[in-house]
Design an enzyme around this catalytic site. Structure first.
Site, PDB file in Angstrom:
ATOM      1  N   ARG A 174       0.817  -1.235   0.000  1.00  0.00           N
ATOM      2  CA  ARG A 174       0.000   0.000   0.000  1.00  0.00           C
ATOM      3  C   ARG A 174       0.844   1.276   0.000  1.00  0.00           C
ATOM      4  NH1 ARG A 174      -2.092  -3.567  -1.404  1.00  0.00           N
ATOM      5  NH2 ARG A 174      -3.901  -4.664  -0.565  1.00  0.00           N
ATOM      6  N   SER A 224     -10.815  -1.156   3.236  1.00  0.00           N
ATOM      7  CA  SER A 224     -10.142  -1.490   4.504  1.00  0.00           C
ATOM      8  C   SER A 224      -9.683  -0.199   5.173  1.00  0.00           C
ATOM      9  CB  SER A 224      -8.916  -2.361   4.250  1.00  0.00           C
ATOM     10  OG  SER A 224      -9.325  -3.576   3.694  1.00  0.00           O
ATOM     11  N   GLU A 294      -5.106   2.929   6.489  1.00  0.00           N
ATOM     12  CA  GLU A 294      -4.879   2.783   5.044  1.00  0.00           C
ATOM     13  C   GLU A 294      -5.631   3.918   4.335  1.00  0.00           C
ATOM     14  OE1 GLU A 294      -5.273  -1.137   3.380  1.00  0.00           O
ATOM     15  OE2 GLU A 294      -6.019  -0.366   1.486  1.00  0.00           O
TER      16      GLU A 294
HETATM   17  C1  LIG Z   1     -15.597  -1.242  -1.294  1.00  0.00           C
HETATM   18  C2  LIG Z   1     -14.122  -0.983  -1.441  1.00  0.00           C
HETATM   19  C3  LIG Z   1     -13.234  -2.040  -1.655  1.00  0.00           C
HETATM   20  C4  LIG Z   1     -11.875  -1.801  -1.783  1.00  0.00           C
HETATM   21  N1  LIG Z   1     -11.045  -2.863  -2.014  1.00  0.00           N
HETATM   22  C5  LIG Z   1      -9.718  -2.650  -2.135  1.00  0.00           C
HETATM   23  C6  LIG Z   1      -8.822  -3.752  -2.396  1.00  0.00           C
HETATM   24  O1  LIG Z   1      -9.227  -4.897  -2.522  1.00  0.00           O
HETATM   25  N2  LIG Z   1      -7.494  -3.470  -2.500  1.00  0.00           N
HETATM   26  C7  LIG Z   1      -6.998  -2.204  -2.376  1.00  0.00           C
HETATM   27  O2  LIG Z   1      -5.768  -2.019  -2.500  1.00  0.00           O
HETATM   28  N3  LIG Z   1      -7.816  -1.157  -2.151  1.00  0.00           N
HETATM   29  C8  LIG Z   1      -9.138  -1.344  -2.034  1.00  0.00           C
HETATM   30  N4  LIG Z   1      -9.970  -0.272  -1.797  1.00  0.00           N
HETATM   31  C9  LIG Z   1      -9.385   1.072  -1.622  1.00  0.00           C
HETATM   32  C10 LIG Z   1      -9.263   1.902  -2.922  1.00  0.00           C
HETATM   33  O3  LIG Z   1     -10.215   1.497  -3.882  1.00  0.00           O
HETATM   34  C11 LIG Z   1      -7.850   1.823  -3.516  1.00  0.00           C
HETATM   35  O4  LIG Z   1      -6.882   2.347  -2.628  1.00  0.00           O
HETATM   36  C12 LIG Z   1      -7.749   2.596  -4.855  1.00  0.00           C
HETATM   37  O5  LIG Z   1      -6.514   2.295  -5.447  1.00  0.00           O
HETATM   38  C13 LIG Z   1      -7.847   4.115  -4.683  1.00  0.00           C
HETATM   39  O6  LIG Z   1      -7.990   4.696  -5.969  1.00  0.00           O
HETATM   40  P1  LIG Z   1      -8.782   6.071  -6.186  1.00  0.00           P
HETATM   41  O7  LIG Z   1      -8.679   6.419  -7.624  1.00  0.00           O
HETATM   42  O8  LIG Z   1     -10.142   5.996  -5.628  1.00  0.00           O
HETATM   43  O9  LIG Z   1      -7.858   7.057  -5.344  1.00  0.00           O
HETATM   44  P2  LIG Z   1      -8.316   8.174  -4.302  1.00  0.00           P
HETATM   45  O10 LIG Z   1      -8.983   7.515  -3.153  1.00  0.00           O
HETATM   46  O11 LIG Z   1      -9.036   9.249  -4.995  1.00  0.00           O
HETATM   47  O12 LIG Z   1      -6.881   8.697  -3.830  1.00  0.00           O
HETATM   48  C14 LIG Z   1      -6.014   7.868  -3.060  1.00  0.00           C
HETATM   49  C15 LIG Z   1      -4.635   8.528  -3.001  1.00  0.00           C
HETATM   50  O13 LIG Z   1      -4.059   8.514  -4.282  1.00  0.00           O
HETATM   51  C16 LIG Z   1      -3.731   9.844  -4.710  1.00  0.00           C
HETATM   52  N5  LIG Z   1      -3.942   9.885  -6.161  1.00  0.00           N
HETATM   53  C17 LIG Z   1      -5.054   9.538  -6.855  1.00  0.00           C
HETATM   54  N6  LIG Z   1      -4.838   9.654  -8.184  1.00  0.00           N
HETATM   55  C18 LIG Z   1      -3.558  10.080  -8.315  1.00  0.00           C
HETATM   56  C19 LIG Z   1      -2.727  10.390  -9.439  1.00  0.00           C
HETATM   57  N7  LIG Z   1      -3.162  10.286 -10.702  1.00  0.00           N
HETATM   58  N8  LIG Z   1      -1.455  10.815  -9.202  1.00  0.00           N
HETATM   59  C20 LIG Z   1      -0.979  10.933  -7.931  1.00  0.00           C
HETATM   60  N9  LIG Z   1      -1.717  10.658  -6.836  1.00  0.00           N
HETATM   61  C21 LIG Z   1      -2.984  10.236  -7.039  1.00  0.00           C
HETATM   62  C22 LIG Z   1      -4.635  10.757  -3.903  1.00  0.00           C
HETATM   63  O14 LIG Z   1      -4.055  12.044  -3.752  1.00  0.00           O
HETATM   64  C23 LIG Z   1      -4.685  10.002  -2.571  1.00  0.00           C
HETATM   65  O15 LIG Z   1      -3.539  10.253  -1.799  1.00  0.00           O
HETATM   66  C24 LIG Z   1     -11.357  -0.481  -1.680  1.00  0.00           C
HETATM   67  C25 LIG Z   1     -12.251   0.598  -1.481  1.00  0.00           C
HETATM   68  C26 LIG Z   1     -13.605   0.342  -1.355  1.00  0.00           C
HETATM   69  C27 LIG Z   1     -14.542   1.511  -1.160  1.00  0.00           C
END
Ligand SMILES: Cc1cc2nc3c(=O)[nH]c(=O)nc-3n(C[C@H](O)[C@H](O)[C@H](O)COP(=O)(O)OP(=O)(O)OC[C@H]3O[C@@H](n4cnc5c(N)ncnc54)[C@H](O)[C@@H]3O)c2cc1C
Length: 301
Positions: A174, A224, A294
């Site tokens: 992560r 998580s 996380e």
């Molecule tokens: C129901 C559910 C299930 C999930 N299951 C998992 C799982 O199985 N495994 C897992 O790892 N995660 C899981 N997650 C968490 C999440 O989906 C992941 O961490 C995902 O990768 C976040 O992506 P996002 O685009 O939503 O990022 P955001 O939540 O919008 O941002 C997360 C971070 O990334 C940064 N960021 C986003 N885009 C960029 C970019 N282009 N450049 C630089 N920084 C950036 C943001 O500034 C922030 O710090 C889950 C979430 C939910 C709600």
């Protein structure tokens, strides 16, 4: 003053969206968060000029993807929220290499790969984030993680565009160098393997079935809440501490999966923070294990 910056933003972001005092609850899977002073969804062509402008003018900005790993403060976010989403979701492929822009959703990316008979992204198909967010967090599930497939990442580092190999991204659990160095992920190439479409689709279906069975997907959450501490499982520690169903305001430790905090009834960010602090304190007292969030807290905390 507010109108002036809005106009400047609209001069740069002509095709994409510019909004003022935009509620972040509409842009996070937790459905929590006060207003962003400005909220912008640029296109790929607009994003570099926008970020150069914000840096030159010293205007604070926050980058988000699909908001699926975020807890945004009830007091909102100062400055400009730059959202990488559908305006930045082009994808292409050549042989076994898929190239995509940072705003593409992982579900769409995995389906695209399957349609080209490419295997390797099945694990990511149910993670509700963008590719940029997944690179930042080295997202992973069911034994796979982004680290396994990334060939190269194009980033904006200050004023410079740089390309890093997968190895140079310092991926770990992560974590990636994006978090340490405030990089902006623009584009990613991934090396996959040829496979059979039916097998790839059936594996994706199987993994998503497991998610539906195990995770509280009918409530807003950010997945998580805590990272897996070395040698333990966060959900098990929380459950063994007797915290299943523990509630603060509208936020609750899910009864279906103790690793998830859910927004079951108009929870505020304050409710979630208090709940998280209670969990950390009680787990530390009972098992002497420190839980590290996380979920990323952003805004005026
Ligand atoms: C129901 C559910 C299930 C999930 N299951 C998992 C799982 O199985 N495994 C897992 O790892 N995660 C899981 N997650 C968490 C999440 O989906 C992941 O961490 C995902 O990768 C976040 O992506 P996002 O685009 O939503 O990022 P955001 O939540 O919008 O941002 C997360 C971070 O990334 C940064 N960021 C986003 N885009 C960029 C970019 N282009 N450049 C630089 N920084 C950036 C943001 O500034 C922030 O710090 C889950 C979430 C939910 C709600």
């Amino acid at each position: 003053m507010k109108k002036e910056l809005e106009n400047q933003l609209k001069n740069i972001v002509k095709k994409g969206l510019v909004a003022v005092d935009e509620p972040m609850s509409a842009h996070t899977t937790f459905r929590i968060g006060g207003p962003a002073d400005y909220y912008v969804e640029p296109t790929f062509e607009e994003v570099k000029e926008l970020l150069f402008f914000l840096k030159k003018e010293n205007i604070p900005y926050t980058l988000i993807g699909n908001g699926s790993n975020l807890l945004v403060s009830d007091e909102g976010i100062e400055g400009v929220v730059v959202s990488f989403g559908k305006e930045m979701s082009e994808v292409s492929w050549e042989k076994e290499v898929v190239r995509a822009k940072a705003g593409i959703l992982l579900s769409r990316l995995a389906s695209f790969a399957a349609s080209k008979f490419l295997s390797g992204l099945e694990f990511a198909s149910g993670i509700p984030g963008t590719l940029g967010g997944a690179i930042t967090m080295n997202a992973g599930a069911y034994g796979g993680e982004m680290k396994d497939v990334v060939q190269s990442v194009t980033v904006l580092d200050g004023d410079e565009i740089k390309e890093y190999s997968g190895e140079e991204m310092d991926f770990s659990y992560r974590h990636s160098r994006v978090l340490d160095e405030d990089l902006i992920v623009l584009e990613v190439t991934m090396k996959l393997q040829s496979g059979r479409e039916e097998e790839i689709l059936s594996s994706m279906k199987e993994l998503n079935k497991k998610r539906v069975e195990k995770q509280p997907l009918n409530f807003p959450s950010a997945g998580s809440t805590f990272k897996r501490p070395e040698g333990y499982f966060a959900a098990k520690l929380i459950e063994d501490a007797g915290l299943k169903g523990y509630t603060v305001g509208g936020a609750k430790v899910s009864e279906k999966h103790s690793g998830f905090v859910i927004n079951f009834d108009h929870a505020t960010a304050k409710d979630v923070c208090t709940l998280m602090q209670d969990i950390q304190r009680i787990v530390k007292e009972k098992f002497d294990v420190s839980l590290e969030p996380e979920v990323r807290l952003i805004g005026r905390f």
